[in-house]
Motif scaffolding. Structure first.
Motif, PDB file in Angstrom:
ATOM      1  N   LYS A 146       0.778  -1.331  -0.157  1.00  0.00           N
ATOM      2  CA  LYS A 146      -0.043  -0.025   0.011  1.00  0.00           C
ATOM      3  C   LYS A 146       0.846   1.177   0.122  1.00  0.00           C
ATOM      4  O   LYS A 146       1.977   1.168   0.499  1.00  0.00           O
ATOM      5  CB  LYS A 146      -0.784   0.077   1.243  1.00  0.00           C
ATOM      6  CG  LYS A 146      -2.042  -0.968   1.316  1.00  0.00           C
ATOM      7  CD  LYS A 146      -3.208  -0.558   0.242  1.00  0.00           C
ATOM      8  CE  LYS A 146      -4.472  -1.497   0.316  1.00  0.00           C
ATOM      9  NZ  LYS A 146      -5.386  -0.957  -0.582  1.00  0.00           N
TER      10      LYS A 146
ATOM     11  N   GLN B 110      -9.915  -4.243  -1.993  1.00  0.00           N
ATOM     12  CA  GLN B 110      -9.083  -4.671  -1.072  1.00  0.00           C
ATOM     13  C   GLN B 110      -9.551  -6.075  -0.565  1.00  0.00           C
ATOM     14  O   GLN B 110     -10.383  -6.264  -0.133  1.00  0.00           O
ATOM     15  CB  GLN B 110      -8.543  -3.709  -0.001  1.00  0.00           C
ATOM     16  CG  GLN B 110      -7.581  -4.451   0.887  1.00  0.00           C
ATOM     17  CD  GLN B 110      -7.517  -3.183   1.944  1.00  0.00           C
ATOM     18  OE1 GLN B 110      -7.163  -2.273   1.779  1.00  0.00           O
ATOM     19  NE2 GLN B 110      -7.729  -3.539   3.324  1.00  0.00           N
TER      20      GLN B 110
ATOM     21  N   THR C 112      -5.065  -7.954   4.035  1.00  0.00           N
ATOM     22  CA  THR C 112      -3.604  -7.147   4.407  1.00  0.00           C
ATOM     23  C   THR C 112      -2.936  -7.759   5.453  1.00  0.00           C
ATOM     24  O   THR C 112      -3.423  -8.121   6.306  1.00  0.00           O
ATOM     25  CB  THR C 112      -4.170  -5.581   4.410  1.00  0.00           C
ATOM     26  OG1 THR C 112      -5.181  -5.577   5.740  1.00  0.00           O
ATOM     27  CG2 THR C 112      -4.852  -5.064   3.473  1.00  0.00           C
TER      28      THR C 112
ATOM     29  N   CYS D  29      -2.536  -0.428  -4.975  1.00  0.00           N
ATOM     30  CA  CYS D  29      -1.091  -0.856  -4.358  1.00  0.00           C
ATOM     31  C   CYS D  29      -0.042  -0.533  -5.572  1.00  0.00           C
ATOM     32  O   CYS D  29      -0.118  -0.011  -6.514  1.00  0.00           O
ATOM     33  CB  CYS D  29      -1.251  -2.322  -4.064  1.00  0.00           C
ATOM     34  SG  CYS D  29      -1.183  -3.472  -5.830  1.00  0.00           S
TER      35      CYS D  29
END
Lengths: 727, 727
Positions: free
Chosen positions: A415, A442, A445, A692
């Motif tokens: 990111k 997304q 993560t 990203c």
């Protein structure tokens, strides 16, 4: 919110001089009448019952939100379409539960004209109120003042005076609603007299229920994925039995079909992290304010969404407790306690739980919910290298969940500074893409937290390399990583089609549905029995080799009905078995993903179906990857940037990685988008965010340091970045 | 709770005329000094720092709770035992976190004399306050008024005046504490200047930490299971790494060792219910007040313990939301929606989640916690028979979890009317027993709800047997059933011994721990390497056949240390491997449950260990069942009832099943018990409750209807009932 006392006091200034009568909760007009029949005091001799209906008409998005409130005599039948035409609205739809809550601070069953007092000053000017002419000369009009346990009786003039007293309300009309009666009466749902004994239905669930009750032809999906994506998604998740709406806004019920997908993800991921030495545990859901606020950047990111418990039973808690929005500040004080020496490292734990983030944005099933299921892993290491290796190992597991289980392609990357996790050093991510809306999403993560939290929480060990007299303290290097039930929403959005859900075989609770067919009135009971037996035999054979098969032997439904039923629910493969198939010692297979049909020889049943299910799984990923790849566009000049977004694509641009530039990209793509009329109402013309910096950088053309420029600002570009509109 | 403004205002009436100085959070005296050094305004020229310590001395339980508050100069060293003797207390123990919270409304790090203002009027009369003589003539005494971010300076007279101003406080002593200095200074923990950056430690965790830091000899369990059961239990769950205390009272951290047990239970039970056709799902944790209160009896049972969310971010919620204490009222409105026809029956779902019951009784790890993990199953059927069959199928699974996984014997039965689930028709239960305390413990319950909830929530189908013109509505028959992490506490209590935890092999994360031994300074590096290699080979061979083995190759610990380490943690089997064993091609096995040693030939390693682990599992159940059976006493006359309880047994009595009689039994056994002095402080002389009416009724003598009388009241006995003191 309107309180009863305040309301009564206000009404009394408008000519009202009675107290509300109390009665048992009522669910419909019949019950209301009956309940009022049992009231001994305070009841007028004659009165009329009412219904108050709230609509949110479909509007061009350039126009302000304009709800319509209809106050009508209970037995007035009118044509809502005709009313819409009169009010110049194209499509009169019942307001959703969210609108009832957010705009009117009420719930189904409690709607009355008095909720107008709850509307904010920004909106009240656009509200349309229609008063049924049949009411205005009545003396005793019954309304539920706040809930269905009470009734007040006010006169027509008091009603009008009350409505006139609402500050800022501009559009009030008296109409002879009965004159608008027509072929299509307003549906019964949404009436004023239904208490919330059964859950308050949203627009989507009302629709689903109405249609499903109406017969088989309406069990399927009506909205088109291509042209009305939001509605399509709502219909698919509800009608496939993945999810249901719940009477707390922003919370949803994860039904077994969807939970099964989640359990497949759990099994896969649990095995993966166990191999990495991570152990499962469970920390409390409550966080003290002090612990929560220990890390300032981190809490800043979450504070506005934290839900607080302040009361237990009737006792106020001495100190309010937060419900975890994530568990860094829950866990790390204990890391400090448990980690006393380098021998306690690495410490690797994970928990499966739900977290609460009370977002005030529009909730969306699976994608943005106030409570959601996830796992969160938290590890501590001596060195950055070890920590970062794990961050990437986990990211690989996330990618594999998407690709191998959900058949969803993702792009791995890191990111930007602006988009990274609050309080961490670097956030790696898997990013997916919804072709139907052209928006990125997304997927999961994995954060390298560095020593930031370990410094805040004092998680230290003595340097084992130190001498006996000089052992400096080392703050540990930490990671955290999470994957949520959002995965399921992404899967639905990518694979679903206009017939409903399409499930990848690996996560389908039922992989094969067997349907008897080809039986007509000419066939004997013996024929029927043979077909039924064949279905059960096939089912048993498949189960024996681990294929999740089921037979639909319900005798009151046609084969066609059953086909649709299982198509909506996304079952990957259907087997049709009829007398002719049995004669040929074969069955007919029909794939859900592409409707391809094939005859399967019974003597090769197991092996053929194993291959077929694998093929479906693979084909779904290949197809989705192709759609993704086609929509990631290399953009080398700014002029192409917004048009690319507007053609429902993501952009891959040489980028300077400056936060200021990211803000400018967002602003410029927002502004430009507003001029674009083509977008769907539910997809705001949002600006593009960086999704990203892909690990796998484009090479043609390569970024030449000092030479390649940022597409937006002209500074030196550092890497390619994936930008797009996103969820 | 004392608020800062109120406190300052009160102090100002007592001669105090300054404002508190603010500084950074401090964790110890050094930091406090340093922080005050940076304060530029308001600091007196000379001042003394302090510590305020709170003790909860051990007392005979006939005496009222009498905490001791010591206000001392920070550098005053005194002997707490000597102080105890002076105050006539046997054992001066630091007060637990719960006492700090519940009695003083404070937490570690915020303790000051001002917390006396928080003590309730019932307790304040028994509080002992000791003021260090070293303080009374000082002019500027530093205290943290509410937290460690502020300091006030008050004079000795103001301090005394403040303490004198506390209503109802009777016992205040000035003492030259330094004169009580001795060989055993007060431990550093519990001081006044530690902020809650690290979690507030309870007595148990402080003790564990202090001792574990002190060296290997104190890593084990010190309390005796037989003579100090409460302390023993606390030490075992904490020092075995099963659980840790958390800074929200009544909530605990379930650490990986314990969570592994829970996952074994989950796997077993999930497979069991899947075979019954139950599907997993997830409902939101929030319940609206309206849904929660739909069933009156039910909510009456839970209302006092419900935690309420009233705020999100800084916004007050329009309607407070409850956190589910159980999900009947969460789910059944949706049952009403999903069940439209008899074809939708049975509906069988289950969820794994946590629930919150904010009990105000003393919390206890695993047994009584404010948040706990459980599963809850909820099913709906057309008929009572089907529903009740499932109730019993589930009860069987619960029994098997206890017996086959946890090696814990249980008695199956049905609860009395008084003890059944609020709102249900019948509650079946598995009841277990803790021999060390003689108390019964409810293990898991499976409820037949009848049509009670379906009537409240309107869960109906049309009778399929009806004619086309007459299809009466049938309210469905419902069940619900739950099993929680309490299971783990029962297992610990039953099997643990004075060396720590004893885990049944089936639920042990590590089943076999391999420890190299027999190496002395005479051995060569080559010898060492051979032993290490042998350990790793044995580990690999065991893992290959699915035995969860691990090697402890840490080179800085002795074998003896490692033996203790894994004994505390309950690993079922230890393998010792030394040079001599290798010469004989064997290893030495040591059982955790009975310390039996045996030589295991390496060529039969896998098969021998598989048998050995099964034997341990079986022996543990057999031993526990023997202990249970011996303590269930047939009692046929009332005179034997209380003496039987007092000899730490349960009683099986012919019983009339009348609620009035149950109340009388409780009252009479409570009253009688008070005369008995032998009981431990932490086991109140509670009255006996009915635990269950066992499915398997004693036959010798049988109950003869109309002839056998109830032991307590002399009415006709209906069945045998199991009565006892219980958790």
């Amino acid at each position: 919110m309107v309180e009863l006392d305040a309301l009564i006091s206000k009404l009394s200034t408008l000519g009202f001089n009675k107290v509300p009568v109390e009665h048992s909760a009522v669910e419909n007009v019949e019950e209301w009448k009956k309940a009022l029949g049992t009231v001994s005091n305070g009841l007028p001799e004659n009165y009329v019952l009412t219904k108050t209906l709230i609509y949110k008409p479909k509007q061009p998005k350039s126009e302000p939100f304009a709800p319509v409130v209809i106050v009508a005599k209970d037995d007035t039948v009118f044509n809502s379409k005709a009313l819409g035409t009169l009010l110049k609205f194209k499509d009169m739809r019942f307001a959703s539960e969210d609108v009832l809550k957010d705009t009117f601070q009420t719930v189904k069953g409690s709607v009355s004209p008095f909720v107008l007092g709850n509307v904010s000053s920004e909106i009240i000017g656009n509200v349309r109120v229609v008063i049924d002419k049949a009411l205005v000369n009545e003396n005793n009009i019954a309304f539920h003042p706040l809930d269905s346990l009470r009734t007040v009786f006010i006169s027509g003039p008091t009603l009008k005076a009350y409505i006139a007293s609402i500050d800022g309300l501009e559009h009030v009309t008296e109409l002879d609603l009965a004159s608008l009666a027509g072929a299509a009466p307003a549906p019964a749902a949404g009436g004023s007299t239904k208490v919330a004994k059964k859950p308050a239905a949203t627009e989507a669930t009302v629709a689903a229920k109405t249609e499903e009750s109406a017969g088989s032809s309406k069990l399927g999906i009506e909205a088109s994925k291509e042209t009305d994506f939001s509605k399509w998604y709502q219909q698919v998740v509800v009608r496939s039995d993945m999810l249901d709406y719940y009477d707390v806004s922003g919370c949803y019920i994860v039904r077994p079909t969807a939970y099964f997908v989640w359990q497949q993800i759990q099994e896969f991921f649990d095995a993966g992290i166990r191999a990495l030495g991570v152990r499962n545990c469970y920390f409390p859901m409550f966080v003290s304010q002090r612990a929560l606020e220990q890390e300032k950047d981190h809490i800043e990111g979450f504070a506005p969404e934290v839900a607080w418990v302040t009361k237990a039973g009737t006792t106020d808690l001495a100190v309010p407790l937060a419900i975890r929005p994530t568990s860094e500040t829950v866990m790390y004080p204990y890391f400090a306690k448990w980690i006393r020496s380098h021998r306690d490292l690495p410490l690797k734990i994970n928990q499966w739980c739900s977290v609460v983030r009370w977002e005030f944005k529009n909730p969306q099933p699976f994608l943005r919910t106030r409570e959601f299921l996830w796992q969160e892993g938290h590890c501590a290491y001596m060195t950055k290298d070890e920590a970062y290796t794990e961050v990437l190992d986990i990211l690989t597991l996330y990618r594999r969940i998407y690709e191998e289980l959900l058949a969803v392609p993702v792009i791995e990357g890191v990111k930007s500074e602006k988009e990274k996790f609050a309080g961490g050093v670097a956030t790696t991510t898997v990013e997916s893409f919804i072709p139907a809306t052209g928006r990125g999403i997304q997927g999961g993560t994995s954060h390298y937290l560095g020593q930031n939290f370990s410094k805040m929480f004092d998680v230290v060990v003595e340097d084992p390399e130190g001498t006996s007299t000089d052992r400096p303290k080392i703050h540990v290097h930490q990671t955290s990583w999470g994957l949520s039930t959002r995965t399921i929403g992404v899967m639905v959005m990518i694979h679903g089609d206009d017939k409903g859900l399409v499930l990848p075989p690996r996560v389908a609770e039922t992989q094969v549905i067997i349907v008897p067919c080809g039986l007509t009135s000419k066939h004997t009971d013996e024929d029927r029995r043979r077909v039924t037996d064949a279905c059960l035999t096939v089912e048993a054979r498949l189960k024996k080799v681990g294929i999740r098969a089921d037979s639909d032997l319900r005798d009151n439904y046609t084969p066609g009905f059953k086909y649709s039923h299982w198509e909506v629910r996304g079952v990957p493969l259907r087997l049709e078995i009829g007398p002719k198939d049995l004669e040929k010692q074969s069955v007919l297979s029909v794939r859900r993903d592409n409707f391809a049909k094939a005859s399967v020889a019974l003597d090769k049943l197991e092996s053929t179906l194993e291959i077929l299910l694998h093929t479906i799984q693979d084909d779904m990923l290949i197809r989705a990857r192709k759609a993704f790849d086609e929509r990631v566009k290399l953009v080398l000049k700014w002029d192409d940037f917004v048009p690319t977004l507007n053609s429902k694509c993501l952009t891959m641009i040489p980028w300077c990685e400056r936060e200021e530039c990211e803000d400018q990209i967002k602003a410029r793509s927002t502004r430009d988008a507003i001029n674009d009329e083509a977008e769907d109402e539910k997809e705001p013309s949002m600006g593009a965010k960086s999704l990203c910096l892909p690990h796998n950088q484009p090479q043609d053309p390569p970024i030449i340091p000092g030479q390649t420029k940022c597409v937006q600002c002209g500074h030196n570009a550092k890497r390619y970045a994936l930008f797009g509109r996103s969820y």
